[in-house]
Design an enzyme around this catalytic site. Structure first.
Site, PDB file in Angstrom:
ATOM      1  N   MET A  36      39.773  54.667  40.446  1.00  0.00           N
ATOM      2  CA  MET A  36      40.464  54.348  38.876  1.00  0.00           C
ATOM      3  C   MET A  36      39.828  54.872  37.862  1.00  0.00           C
ATOM      4  SD  MET A  36      43.596  53.423  39.422  1.00  0.00           S
ATOM      5  CE  MET A  36      43.882  52.605  37.826  1.00  0.00           C
ATOM      6  N   ASP A 152      41.392  44.428  48.420  1.00  0.00           N
ATOM      7  CA  ASP A 152      40.550  45.709  48.521  1.00  0.00           C
ATOM      8  C   ASP A 152      39.047  45.419  49.114  1.00  0.00           C
ATOM      9  OD1 ASP A 152      40.368  48.564  48.937  1.00  0.00           O
ATOM     10  OD2 ASP A 152      39.918  49.081  46.613  1.00  0.00           O
TER      11      ASP A 152
END
Length: 267
Positions: A36, A152
């Protein structure tokens, strides 16, 4: 939330120089790059403190109403993660936005990602690997009691300093920002090999999903390989959801017998 067509993380690889500052933070250098965005080493001049600054290029990834939704979600998740206070969870100091790039300022950690200790040539002694994961389980239990699910958990999101024993889970709240989105190629964000069956299937995720991912992490730390492997995403999803993992003591016979029962339950 949909990703902006053609959006990608900034950084030298994308032709973007390292910025001199973000908000009030003075950038020293780039520490790493993730799915990201980029993580920088930076300094907060107001209190002369070094921090790790994790960035997410919201304006490059989203647009219009979706950008506003992503911005609101980012700050909501940053606030939630910032309320967590545990010895094995990275401390978040601040969150902000500068020229379309959102950032989170957090403690600068020592050590390396646990990925280093999943290399078959660099495995930790089993007793230490088990102790590390037990400490991580305690941190996740604390977060789940606060109704915070990481989503995650994987070696790349855990920092460990073997010399001092310092151990920290990073990136709380980051995975949730992308949880309802997909990349422009349709690939689910995250690391599929560590995802629970319900997460891969898009079903509601609870703390049990984090524990599944933590068990995959321990399996890899003990054997140097993943419990579920495949050449394609559909085959991997099928294996995770329906097929048993190889009994760990067939890969490493000297491990304690109780680990087989543990992994049978955890996976």
């Amino acid at each position: 939330v949909q990703r902006k067509p053609g959006g990608r993380a900034p950084g030298p690889a994308a032709g973007r120089p390292v910025p001199a500052r973000l908000g009030r933070y003075q950038i020293a250098c780039e520490l790493g790059k993730g799915a990201m965005g980029v993580v920088y080493r930076a300094r907060d001049p107001m209190i002369n403190r070094e921090v790790a600054l994790k960035t997410i290029p919201l304006a490059a990834e989203f647009e219009g109403e979706e950008l506003e939704q992503a911005r609101l979600k980012f700050f909501r998740e940053a606030e939630t993660a910032g309320r967590l206070s545990h010895p094995h969870i990275v401390t978040i100091y601040d969150a902000g936005e500068h020229d379309g790039t959102a950032y989170i300022a957090m403690e600068l950690l020592r050590g390396v990602h646990l990925v280093d200790y999943t290399d078959p040539a660099r495995l930790l002694p089993p007793a230490i690997a088990i102790e590390v994961v037990a400490r991580l389980a305690g941190a996740l239990h604390y977060a789940h009691e606060q109704s915070v699910v990481h989503r995650d958990i994987k070696p790349a999101n855990i920092m460990f300093d073997a010399a001092s024993g310092e151990l920290k889970i990073t990136d709380f709240g980051i995975a949730r920002l992308t949880d309802s989105g997909r990349t422009r190629t349709g690939v689910v964000l995250g690391t599929p090999s560590f995802m629970s069956p319900e997460q891969l299937q898009g079903r509601p995720v609870t703390g049990r999903s984090d524990l599944f991912s933590l068990a995959v992490t321990l399996y890899q730390m003990l054997t140097g390989q993943l419990p579920f492997r495949a050449d394609s995403m559909p085959t991997l999803m099928l294996k995770i959801a329906h097929e048993p993992h190889p009994p760990i003591r067939t890969l490493r016979p000297g491990l304690p017998a109780g680990l087989d029962d543990f992994f049978d339950r955890a996976l």
